[in-house]
Design a protein around this motif. Structure first.
Motif, mmCIF file in Angstrom:
data_model
loop_
_atom_site.group_PDB
_atom_site.id
_atom_site.type_symbol
_atom_site.label_atom_id
_atom_site.label_comp_id
_atom_site.label_asym_id
_atom_site.label_seq_id
_atom_site.Cartn_x
_atom_site.Cartn_y
_atom_site.Cartn_z
ATOM 1 N N VAL A 174 0.838 -1.210 0.000
ATOM 2 C CA VAL A 174 0.000 0.000 0.000
ATOM 3 C C VAL A 174 0.867 1.252 0.000
ATOM 4 C CG1 VAL A 174 -1.625 1.342 1.388
ATOM 5 C CG2 VAL A 174 -1.996 -1.104 1.054
ATOM 6 N N ARG A 175 1.924 1.249 0.810
ATOM 7 C CA ARG A 175 2.793 2.428 0.887
ATOM 8 C C ARG A 175 3.522 2.690 -0.430
ATOM 9 N NH1 ARG A 175 4.203 0.302 6.058
ATOM 10 N NH2 ARG A 175 6.149 -0.507 5.188
ATOM 11 N N GLU A 176 3.869 1.634 -1.140
ATOM 12 C CA GLU A 176 4.679 1.787 -2.347
ATOM 13 C C GLU A 176 3.852 1.833 -3.630
ATOM 14 O OE1 GLU A 176 7.475 -1.388 -2.289
ATOM 15 O OE2 GLU A 176 8.666 -0.538 -0.638
ATOM 16 N N GLU A 271 -2.645 8.670 2.618
ATOM 17 C CA GLU A 271 -2.162 7.838 1.504
ATOM 18 C C GLU A 271 -3.297 6.973 0.954
ATOM 19 O OE1 GLU A 271 1.224 5.761 3.099
ATOM 20 O OE2 GLU A 271 2.554 7.435 2.676
ATOM 21 N N TYR A 272 -4.451 7.602 0.711
ATOM 22 C CA TYR A 272 -5.628 6.925 0.180
ATOM 23 C C TYR A 272 -5.821 7.291 -1.293
ATOM 24 C CZ TYR A 272 -7.412 5.581 4.840
ATOM 25 O OH TYR A 272 -7.572 5.021 6.070
ATOM 26 N N LYS A 298 -9.064 1.766 1.899
ATOM 27 C CA LYS A 298 -8.079 2.853 1.908
ATOM 28 C C LYS A 298 -8.368 3.844 0.783
ATOM 29 C CE LYS A 298 -4.353 0.159 4.019
ATOM 30 N NZ LYS A 298 -4.410 0.863 5.315
ATOM 31 N N SER A 299 -9.591 4.351 0.784
ATOM 32 C CA SER A 299 -10.006 5.268 -0.276
ATOM 33 C C SER A 299 -10.963 6.314 0.285
ATOM 34 C CB SER A 299 -10.677 4.503 -1.424
ATOM 35 O OG SER A 299 -11.836 3.838 -0.976
ATOM 36 N N GLU A 370 -12.451 0.798 5.903
ATOM 37 C CA GLU A 370 -11.435 1.863 5.839
ATOM 38 C C GLU A 370 -11.694 2.799 4.658
ATOM 39 O OE1 GLU A 370 -6.645 2.545 6.522
ATOM 40 O OE2 GLU A 370 -7.410 0.533 6.126
ATOM 41 N N ARG A 371 -12.868 3.432 4.711
ATOM 42 C CA ARG A 371 -13.239 4.406 3.686
ATOM 43 C C ARG A 371 -13.702 5.698 4.338
ATOM 44 N NH1 ARG A 371 -16.182 0.072 1.261
ATOM 45 N NH2 ARG A 371 -15.330 -0.615 -0.741
#
Length: 533
Positions: A174-176, A271-272, A298-299, A370-371
């Motif tokens: 996710v980070r990359e 970072e979404y 993650k959005s 996680e939205r």
């Protein structure tokens, strides 16, 4: 010494020959069924003396066909760091949507890892496929990772370490990754357009806005950042209280106050990815639900200017009724044309308030987790209370006109100025007039290489003074219009009062004349009776 080496090789040669002869006989004359039994019992015997256990992670799952195993990909990302420092041979992979090349150990390499004081080994291997058969896999060779650990650590590895490796690998991915900005494609009428059709279009998200560049009061900014950080770490808490892991934000204020920049800053902070949902392009509630299903965790799901998107509020329904009543007064052709326009609009989008509420807070809203759901509007009073209540829009953020603290952020961003002789004058003017951060920023931006901080700040002062004068003139005009309207109202009330008085006088005269006529008739009747006598 040489004689001893010769004796060893002399004795070792027949032994190797005997082993090769035995293995050849085993391969050629032992049936496959018998080999399976021998292998099984041999493994059991070895397991009594061999202290280590193995776990295999294949690159491709049998039910995934050409899709790589998620566990394999996560392990590959996790081992990338150790591979770079320990492995002698590395393999480079370009991962889809990744920002950089992923380096991992090549086949038949081994690296070590340590977890809670216990040592484990990771081995990268491959199983060569039979080249005489046609493979349905992406590659003929089956690659896999093998995890080796001591049997005494079985519970630690299976219950804790594997979960740690998979979670850490996913977090690294996710980070990359390259973050994306999505927008929904316009729906076609009828049919299953989702087969072979991407319902979301995407581009790389590269917006530079951050909380450091936002023109906002520092305390308010920190409050929002703390709220976002708490949400990101609250997966277990949301599960504990029985709520879907999502949070709603309502951003409202005049145009030009930084609502879109705030959304970009939130996405960069967390970072979404961002899903920019255009409601007018959604055919109906079913399509709206499919769009939600196709978003990832993650959005941030954004609906900008929601008060202008569709007729979704109670206030708008009242306005629509009033408009319909006015349309009835028009001629027949205009009424028909208006109905045709409404019919076309209905064909384009049938999303209802109920469908949108279910999208935000219904059963389907828990998919993925996680939205953030963000609404923006310039006129919050137009929105239906059911749409923005707590639980749907959990946090309401007012983005108003520029204050002095916001101005200092803009001055530092645009001019690298933290203090200046013009600041007191600007502070006074900002307290006396309203100007949006967008207008402030436009005046602070140098228009040529010759302009410096003094020039830009002078221009801003002039703009603020002009805005102040315009506000005074506008207020004066509004006061005059209000006085004129009140005067017209008084005149109208006087005229209506006169009409009412005239009407009352007319009624009184009629009643008086009728009363006089009745009396005359009574006198005549009495005179007639006397003459008869």
């Amino acid at each position: 010494m040489m004689m001893m080496m010769q004796d060893v090789w002399t004795q070792l040669g027949p032994t190797i020959a005997a082993i090769m002869f035995t293995w050849t006989m085993y391969q050629n004359y032992f049936p496959h069924q018998l080999r399976g039994h021998i292998r099984r019992y041999t493994d059991k015997i070895i397991s009594y003396f061999y202290p280590y256990m193995h776990i295999i992670f294949h690159e491709y799952d049998t039910d995934g066909w050409f899709e790589r195993s998620k566990a394999y990909v996560a392990i590959e990302r996790y081992l990338s760091k150790n591979s770079c420092t320990q492995a002698k041979r590395l393999k480079a992979n370009v991962v889809k949507d990744g920002q950089s090349v992923v380096l991992t150990m090549d086949d038949h390499e081994e690296i070590t890892d340590e977890y809670k004081g216990e040592k484990v080994w990771w081995i990268s291997s491959q199983k060569l496929a039979n080249k005489q058969t046609i493979s349905l896999w992406k590659e003929d060779d089956k690659r896999y990772f093998k995890l080796k650990f001591h049997r005494k650590n079985r519970e630690l590895i299976t219950n804790s370490y594997l979960k740690y490796v998979l979670d850490e690998g996913k977090a690294i991915a996710v980070r990359e990754r390259q973050r994306k900005l999505y927008t929904n494609n316009k729906g076609e009428s009828g049919g299953y357009r989702y087969r072979g059709w991407r319902i979301w279009s995407q581009v790389v998200f590269e917006h530079p806005s951050t909380f450091d560049t936002l023109a906002m009061d520092p305390n308010k900014k920190q409050e929002i950042m703390d709220d976002l950080q708490t949400f990101r770490k609250s997966k277990d808490y949301y599960a504990k209280i029985g709520k879907a892991w999502k949070r709603g934000y309502l951003l409202y204020g005049p145009p030009g106050t930084g609502k879109s920049s705030m959304i970009a800053a939130m996405a960069n902070f967390l970072e979404y990815d961002i899903y920019d949902l255009e409601l007018t392009a959604v055919k109906d509630n079913t399509e709206l639900r499919r769009l939600l299903i196709d978003t990832t965790s993650k959005s941030i799901i954004v609906i900008e200017d929601i008060d202008c998107s569709l007729d979704l509020t109670g206030q708008r329904e009242e306005k629509k009724k009033k408009k319909d009543e006015k349309d009835k007064e028009k001629d027949e052709k205009d009424a028909i044309a208006e109905k045709m326009k409404k019919g076309e609009a209905k064909e384009k989008s049938e999303v209802t308030l109920s469908g949108l509420l279910n999208f935000i807070d219904g059963l389907w809203s828990a998919i993925g987790g996680e939205r953030l759901i963000v609404f923006t509007t310039n006129y919050v009073e137009k929105l239906d209370p059911a749409l923005i209540r707590r639980g749907r829009m959990d946090k309401h953020i007012v983005l108003s006109y520029c204050c002095f603290e916001s101005f200092k952020v803009l001055a530092y961003n645009y001019l690298d100025v933290e203090s200046h002789d013009y600041f007191p004058e600007i502070r006074r003017l900002l307290g006396e007039t309203n100007m949006t951060p967008a207008d402030i920023a436009e005046n602070l931006m140098p228009k040529s290489s010759k302009e410096n901080a003094d020039t830009c700040l002078k221009r801003l002062i002039e703009a603020l003074e002009n805005a102040k004068e315009e506000a005074k003139l506008k207020a004066k005009e509004e006061e005059e219009e209000r006085a004129k309207a009140e005067k017209e109202k008084e005149v109208k009330e006087k005229e209506e009062k006169k009409k009412k008085l005239a009407a009352v006088d007319g009624v009184n005269k009629n009643e008086k004349s009728e009363s006089n006529g009745t009396k005359e008739n009574g006198s005549a009747k009495e005179n007639g009776d006397v003459s008869k006598d």
